[in-house]
Design a protein around this motif. Structure first.
Motif, short mmCIF file in Angstrom:
data_model
loop_
_atom_site.label_atom_id
_atom_site.label_comp_id
_atom_site.label_asym_id
_atom_site.label_seq_id
_atom_site.Cartn_x
_atom_site.Cartn_y
_atom_site.Cartn_z
N GLU A 108 0.86 -1.19 0.00
CA GLU A 108 0.00 0.00 0.00
C GLU A 108 0.90 1.24 0.00
OE1 GLU A 108 -3.33 0.30 0.02
OE2 GLU A 108 -3.89 -1.79 0.25
N GLU A 111 1.68 2.63 3.41
CA GLU A 111 2.64 1.83 4.18
C GLU A 111 4.07 2.15 3.75
OE1 GLU A 111 2.04 -0.28 6.86
OE2 GLU A 111 0.12 0.74 6.67
N LYS A 114 5.23 5.51 5.15
CA LYS A 114 5.62 5.42 6.56
C LYS A 114 7.07 4.98 6.71
CE LYS A 114 0.98 4.38 8.20
NZ LYS A 114 0.09 3.31 8.65
#
Length: 117
Positions: A108, A111, A114
């Motif tokens: 994703e 993700e 991050k």
């Protein structure tokens, strides 16, 4: 020589480490279709857009049905701040450092973003 292996998680970590060091992400693009995207091999009815942390690894995929694409660089800050947000909104997964067998982590965009924090 490619640093990519059959370990898709290790290739993901290499993607993050190498792009942080070089500040560049590599993708495949052509005039007719734009940026390369294809059906996900992991998730039904999902699209994935592959990117690589090195021009050489992107070049390994620039053959056969993808031979008419150009290897194109994206500045890392633009990739993280613009691309990942847009891909997330569009529901498109990111394929990181696909190896010679077109195996790679499909993640994703949020993700992946991050991992750059």
């Amino acid at each position: 020589m490619s640093k990519l292996t059959a370990d898709v998680q290790a290739n993901l970590m290499l993607f993050v480490e190498e792009t942080k060091r070089t500040n560049v992400v590599w993708g495949l693009k052509n005039e007719e279709e734009g940026w390369l995207a294809c059906d996900s091999s992991e998730f039904e009815e999902s699209e994935v857009m592959p990117f690589w942390s090195s021009k050489e690894d992107a070049a390994q995929q620039n053959v056969d049905e993808w031979a008419d694409f150009e290897i194109t660089e994206i500045p890392l800050d633009v990739f993280v701040e613009d691309w990942l947000i847009t891909l997330d909104e569009d529901g498109v997964l990111v394929g990181t450092n696909w190896n010679a067998e077109l195996e790679g982590k499909e993640i994703e965009p949020s993700e992946l973003a991050k991992m750059y924090l």
